[in-house]
Motif scaffolding. Structure first.
Motif, PDB file in Angstrom:
ATOM      1  N   ALA A  42       0.666  -1.137   0.052  1.00 32.48           N
ATOM      2  CA  ALA A  42      -0.045  -0.278  -0.064  1.00 32.48           C
ATOM      3  C   ALA A  42       0.924   1.350  -0.026  1.00 32.48           C
ATOM      4  O   ALA A  42       0.457   2.200  -0.574  1.00 32.48           O
ATOM      5  CB  ALA A  42      -0.934  -0.119   1.388  1.00 32.48           C
ATOM      6  N   TRP A  45       3.141   0.899  -3.880  1.00 31.45           N
ATOM      7  CA  TRP A  45       2.288   0.506  -5.135  1.00 31.45           C
ATOM      8  C   TRP A  45       2.703   1.302  -6.262  1.00 31.45           C
ATOM      9  O   TRP A  45       2.902   0.791  -7.408  1.00 31.45           O
ATOM     10  CB  TRP A  45       1.066   0.482  -4.697  1.00 31.45           C
ATOM     11  N   ARG A  46       3.149   2.556  -6.276  1.00 32.99           N
ATOM     12  CA  ARG A  46       3.535   3.241  -7.173  1.00 32.99           C
ATOM     13  C   ARG A  46       4.752   2.909  -7.866  1.00 32.99           C
ATOM     14  O   ARG A  46       5.037   3.138  -9.221  1.00 32.99           O
ATOM     15  CB  ARG A  46       3.533   4.884  -6.864  1.00 32.99           C
ATOM     16  N   GLN A  51      -2.157   1.140 -10.398  1.00 32.44           N
ATOM     17  CA  GLN A  51      -3.312   1.426  -9.430  1.00 32.44           C
ATOM     18  C   GLN A  51      -2.866   0.708  -8.135  1.00 32.44           C
ATOM     19  O   GLN A  51      -2.173  -0.276  -8.185  1.00 32.44           O
ATOM     20  CB  GLN A  51      -4.335   1.314 -10.114  1.00 32.44           C
ATOM     21  N   ASN A  52      -3.661   1.225  -6.998  1.00 35.70           N
ATOM     22  CA  ASN A  52      -3.193   0.732  -5.928  1.00 35.70           C
ATOM     23  C   ASN A  52      -4.326  -0.490  -5.552  1.00 35.70           C
ATOM     24  O   ASN A  52      -5.627  -0.341  -5.554  1.00 35.70           O
ATOM     25  CB  ASN A  52      -3.665   1.812  -4.869  1.00 35.70           C
ATOM     26  N   TYR A  53      -3.762  -1.629  -5.490  1.00 38.53           N
ATOM     27  CA  TYR A  53      -4.385  -2.928  -5.211  1.00 38.53           C
ATOM     28  C   TYR A  53      -4.728  -3.119  -3.882  1.00 38.53           C
ATOM     29  O   TYR A  53      -5.381  -4.070  -3.396  1.00 38.53           O
ATOM     30  CB  TYR A  53      -3.906  -4.114  -6.224  1.00 38.53           C
ATOM     31  N   ASP A  55      -5.700  -2.710  -0.383  1.00 35.13           N
ATOM     32  CA  ASP A  55      -6.703  -1.998   0.389  1.00 35.13           C
ATOM     33  C   ASP A  55      -6.228  -2.281   1.983  1.00 35.13           C
ATOM     34  O   ASP A  55      -5.495  -2.930   2.231  1.00 35.13           O
ATOM     35  CB  ASP A  55      -8.048  -2.433   0.204  1.00 35.13           C
TER      36      ASP A  55
END
Length: 125
Positions: A42, A45-46, A51-53, A55
């Motif tokens: 989190a 992630w970049r 995209q941010n998976y 959560d």
């Protein structure tokens, strides 16, 4: 994918039981650390995704990482239990064969001494 292939290889080729158990412990450690790994994903992630998976609940890690590992671990556990049951049957067969050999040797030595007194020994169970 590599973990599943390694697990199948270890389970099918009669690998050392301790190696298989060690592999199961490694799988358990990865599953246990998935919450921590989800936090790292989190935050970073970049660096590796568009995209941010990752959560807060860790659903992505649970579905994509933990579920396949747990299914693999369950399959390995089933394989170990099946192998243990086969070994248990083999040991029992060997004990019965050994007991039969001992009884047949006892009868041969009894017959070889010139006969019996006509009394049967009672066997204790």
């Amino acid at each position: 994918v590599a973990v599943v292939l390694l697990a199948i290889t270890l389970s099918r080729n009669g690998a050392n039981m301790y190696l298989r158990l060690g592999f199961m412990i490694v799988i358990g450690a990865i599953v246990r650390l998935s919450e921590y790994l989800n936090g790292i994903g989190a935050r970073r992630w970049r660096d590796f995704a568009t995209q941010n998976y990752f959560d807060r609940g860790g659903i992505f890690m649970g579905i994509m990482v933990c579920a396949p590992l747990l299914v693999t671990c369950a399959g390995m556990l089933f394989s170990l239990i099946r192998e243990a049951s086969y070994l248990l049957v083999d040991v029992k067969k060997m004990k019965l064969q050994q007991k039969q050999r001992a009884q047949s040797r006892g009868k041969k030595t009894k017959q070889g001494k010139g006969g019996s007194s006509g009394k049967k020994k009672s066997s204790k169970k």
